[in-house]
Design a protein around this motif. Structure first.
Motif, PDB file in Angstrom:
ATOM      1  N   PRO A 144     -17.704 -20.048  17.709  1.00 52.38           N
ATOM      2  CA  PRO A 144     -16.828 -21.165  18.085  1.00 52.38           C
ATOM      3  C   PRO A 144     -16.560 -22.081  16.892  1.00 52.38           C
ATOM      4  N   ASN A 145     -15.321 -22.538  16.774  1.00 52.89           N
ATOM      5  CA  ASN A 145     -14.898 -23.475  15.718  1.00 52.89           C
ATOM      6  C   ASN A 145     -14.974 -22.881  14.311  1.00 52.89           C
ATOM      7  N   ALA A 146     -15.134 -21.574  14.190  1.00 52.81           N
ATOM      8  CA  ALA A 146     -15.174 -20.950  12.862  1.00 52.81           C
ATOM      9  C   ALA A 146     -13.760 -20.807  12.316  1.00 52.81           C
ATOM     10  N   ASN A 147     -13.629 -20.939  10.991  1.00 53.71           N
ATOM     11  CA  ASN A 147     -12.308 -20.728  10.383  1.00 53.71           C
ATOM     12  C   ASN A 147     -12.274 -19.493   9.489  1.00 53.71           C
ATOM     13  N   ILE A 148     -13.374 -18.764   9.427  1.00 54.48           N
ATOM     14  CA  ILE A 148     -13.392 -17.474   8.736  1.00 54.48           C
ATOM     15  C   ILE A 148     -13.225 -16.406   9.806  1.00 54.48           C
ATOM     16  N   ARG A 149     -11.969 -16.032  10.054  1.00 54.34           N
ATOM     17  CA  ARG A 149     -11.652 -15.130  11.160  1.00 54.34           C
ATOM     18  C   ARG A 149     -11.289 -13.721  10.711  1.00 54.34           C
ATOM     19  N   THR A 150     -10.910 -13.550   9.462  1.00 53.30           N
ATOM     20  CA  THR A 150     -10.531 -12.231   8.955  1.00 53.30           C
ATOM     21  C   THR A 150     -11.395 -11.889   7.750  1.00 53.30           C
ATOM     22  N   PHE A 151     -11.411 -10.603   7.422  1.00 56.01           N
ATOM     23  CA  PHE A 151     -12.194 -10.194   6.257  1.00 56.01           C
ATOM     24  C   PHE A 151     -11.576 -10.735   4.973  1.00 56.01           C
ATOM     25  N   GLY A 152     -10.257 -10.902   4.969  1.00 60.51           N
ATOM     26  CA  GLY A 152      -9.607 -11.516   3.810  1.00 60.51           C
ATOM     27  C   GLY A 152     -10.068 -12.935   3.599  1.00 60.51           C
ATOM     28  N   ASP A 153     -10.207 -13.705   4.682  1.00 55.91           N
ATOM     29  CA  ASP A 153     -10.739 -15.064   4.570  1.00 55.91           C
ATOM     30  C   ASP A 153     -12.155 -15.039   4.005  1.00 55.91           C
ATOM     31  N   SER A 154     -12.951 -14.075   4.466  1.00 56.74           N
ATOM     32  CA  SER A 154     -14.330 -13.981   4.001  1.00 56.74           C
ATOM     33  C   SER A 154     -14.406 -13.618   2.520  1.00 56.74           C
ATOM     34  N   LEU A 155     -13.536 -12.710   2.076  1.00 64.18           N
ATOM     35  CA  LEU A 155     -13.513 -12.355   0.656  1.00 64.18           C
ATOM     36  C   LEU A 155     -13.121 -13.553  -0.210  1.00 64.18           C
ATOM     37  N   TRP A 156     -12.113 -14.295   0.239  1.00 64.54           N
ATOM     38  CA  TRP A 156     -11.689 -15.475  -0.522  1.00 64.54           C
ATOM     39  C   TRP A 156     -12.813 -16.500  -0.594  1.00 64.54           C
ATOM     40  N   TRP A 157     -13.488 -16.721   0.534  1.00 61.71           N
ATOM     41  CA  TRP A 157     -14.606 -17.660   0.548  1.00 61.71           C
ATOM     42  C   TRP A 157     -15.729 -17.188  -0.371  1.00 61.71           C
ATOM     43  N   THR A 158     -16.004 -15.875  -0.376  1.00 62.99           N
ATOM     44  CA  THR A 158     -17.071 -15.338  -1.212  1.00 62.99           C
ATOM     45  C   THR A 158     -16.753 -15.518  -2.690  1.00 62.99           C
ATOM     46  N   CYS A 159     -15.502 -15.269  -3.065  1.00 58.91           N
ATOM     47  CA  CYS A 159     -15.104 -15.447  -4.469  1.00 58.91           C
ATOM     48  C   CYS A 159     -15.278 -16.893  -4.920  1.00 58.91           C
ATOM     49  N   SER A 160     -14.842 -17.836  -4.104  1.00 60.23           N
ATOM     50  CA  SER A 160     -14.970 -19.241  -4.477  1.00 60.23           C
ATOM     51  C   SER A 160     -16.427 -19.692  -4.491  1.00 60.23           C
ATOM     52  N   THR A 161     -17.256 -19.069  -3.645  1.00 60.47           N
ATOM     53  CA  THR A 161     -18.673 -19.436  -3.611  1.00 60.47           C
ATOM     54  C   THR A 161     -19.425 -18.869  -4.812  1.00 60.47           C
ATOM     55  N   LEU A 162     -19.217 -17.592  -5.117  1.00 59.31           N
ATOM     56  CA  LEU A 162     -19.900 -16.981  -6.249  1.00 59.31           C
ATOM     57  C   LEU A 162     -19.478 -17.598  -7.579  1.00 59.31           C
ATOM     58  N   THR A 164     -18.809 -20.612  -7.934  1.00 61.39           N
ATOM     59  CA  THR A 164     -19.258 -22.019  -7.829  1.00 61.39           C
ATOM     60  C   THR A 164     -18.097 -22.997  -7.784  1.00 61.39           C
ATOM     61  N   VAL A 165     -16.884 -22.516  -7.464  1.00 58.38           N
ATOM     62  CA  VAL A 165     -15.740 -23.420  -7.346  1.00 58.38           C
ATOM     63  C   VAL A 165     -15.806 -24.195  -6.037  1.00 58.38           C
ATOM     64  N   GLY A 166     -15.929 -23.450  -4.925  1.00 54.42           N
ATOM     65  CA  GLY A 166     -16.100 -24.089  -3.626  1.00 54.42           C
ATOM     66  C   GLY A 166     -14.930 -24.963  -3.214  1.00 54.42           C
ATOM     67  N   TYR A 167     -13.768 -24.347  -2.921  1.00 50.93           N
ATOM     68  CA  TYR A 167     -12.601 -25.128  -2.539  1.00 50.93           C
ATOM     69  C   TYR A 167     -12.817 -25.894  -1.236  1.00 50.93           C
ATOM     70  N   GLY A 168     -13.596 -25.364  -0.332  1.00 51.08           N
ATOM     71  CA  GLY A 168     -13.834 -26.036   0.938  1.00 51.08           C
ATOM     72  C   GLY A 168     -12.821 -25.731   2.012  1.00 51.08           C
ATOM     73  N   ASP A 169     -11.846 -24.828   1.710  1.00 50.30           N
ATOM     74  CA  ASP A 169     -10.863 -24.495   2.741  1.00 50.30           C
ATOM     75  C   ASP A 169     -11.465 -23.600   3.813  1.00 50.30           C
ATOM     76  N   TYR A 170     -12.478 -22.806   3.441  1.00 51.50           N
ATOM     77  CA  TYR A 170     -13.206 -21.990   4.413  1.00 51.50           C
ATOM     78  C   TYR A 170     -14.696 -22.289   4.259  1.00 51.50           C
ATOM     79  N   VAL A 171     -15.338 -22.542   5.377  1.00 48.01           N
ATOM     80  CA  VAL A 171     -16.767 -22.851   5.352  1.00 48.01           C
ATOM     81  C   VAL A 171     -17.446 -22.151   6.533  1.00 48.01           C
TER      82      VAL A 171
END
Length: 219
Positions: A144-162, A164-171
């Motif tokens: 519930p209330n998650a914004n990582i709904r597709t694998f593409g969203d997850s890949l983008w979030w993983t790239c920004s996390t690894l 260390t940029v951390g845009y914050g658009d997906y958490v």
């Protein structure tokens, strides 16, 4: 034959099978996560492959612990193997160790030290990022209330996390997702630090060599 010789023989015999097992684990887990509409029998086979590879790593860890005769010190000295056993998603990183072992068997590595560090770090971070993206996607896609709904969203979030940029658009919003995020942040910092340090050392050596080439020889 002493214990160290037996341990070396065991490592040589199991490096390639366990490297293949790592790829089997990643492949079966990826299909299981990315194709949820497959028949139940197929998912059962995929899970069986996943748990079988986990058992292979557990047996390897137990045998290496016994052959080392190090007792509890084995956990500290072989911390990567311990982490890989506890956290299954890090198993694909074992492929890097397998590649390193194969390079040693064929004599001196073809690449220099700094190039090997960069190549191994890139391979490690790619495998780790893909595995982390799969795990986060599985944990978050139906929360519930998650914004990582597709694998593409997850890949983008993983790239920004690894990175260390951390845009914050997906958490991640789940406990498991945040736990994976913390691990990816730590690994990202470690791997980026390794690459940066290796590149800095290479640059210093290059500039030092250039300065020495233009300097008159000392008496």
């Amino acid at each position: 034959m002493d214990d160290h010789s037996r341990l070396d023989r065991w490592d040589r015999r199991t490096d390639l099978p366990l490297g293949i097992a790592s790829l089997v684990f990643l492949s079966s887990y990826a299909v299981h996560v990315l194709e949820p509409n497959l028949p139940e029998a197929v998912h059962a086979v995929l899970l069986s492959l996943t748990y079988t590879t986990w058992a292979m790593f557990a047996v390897d860890y137990a045998v290496r612990w016994r052959l080392s005769r190090e007792g509890p010190g084995f956990v500290r000295r072989h911390w990567l193997d311990t982490v890989v056993l506890v956290l299954p998603l890090l198993r694909p990183v074992r492929v890097v160790r397998t590649y390193e072992a194969m390079q040693r068997r064929h004599g001196e590595p073809r690449m220099g030290l700094h190039a090997r560090v960069a190549a191994y770090s890139a391979l490690s971070i790619s495998l780790l990022g893909f595995s982390g993206a799969l795990a986060v996607y599985q944990a978050e896609r139906s929360a519930p209330n998650a914004n990582i709904r597709t694998f593409g969203d997850s890949l983008w979030w993983t790239c920004s996390t690894l990175s260390t940029v951390g845009y914050g658009d997906y958490v991640p919003v789940t406990t498991l997702g945040r736990f994976i995020a913390a691990g990816l942040m730590a690994c990202g910092l470690a791997l980026l630090g390794t690459v940066t340090g290796s590149f800095s050392s290479w640059m210093l050596q290059r500039f030092s060599g250039s300065e020495n080439d233009g300097r008159p020889p000392e008496n």
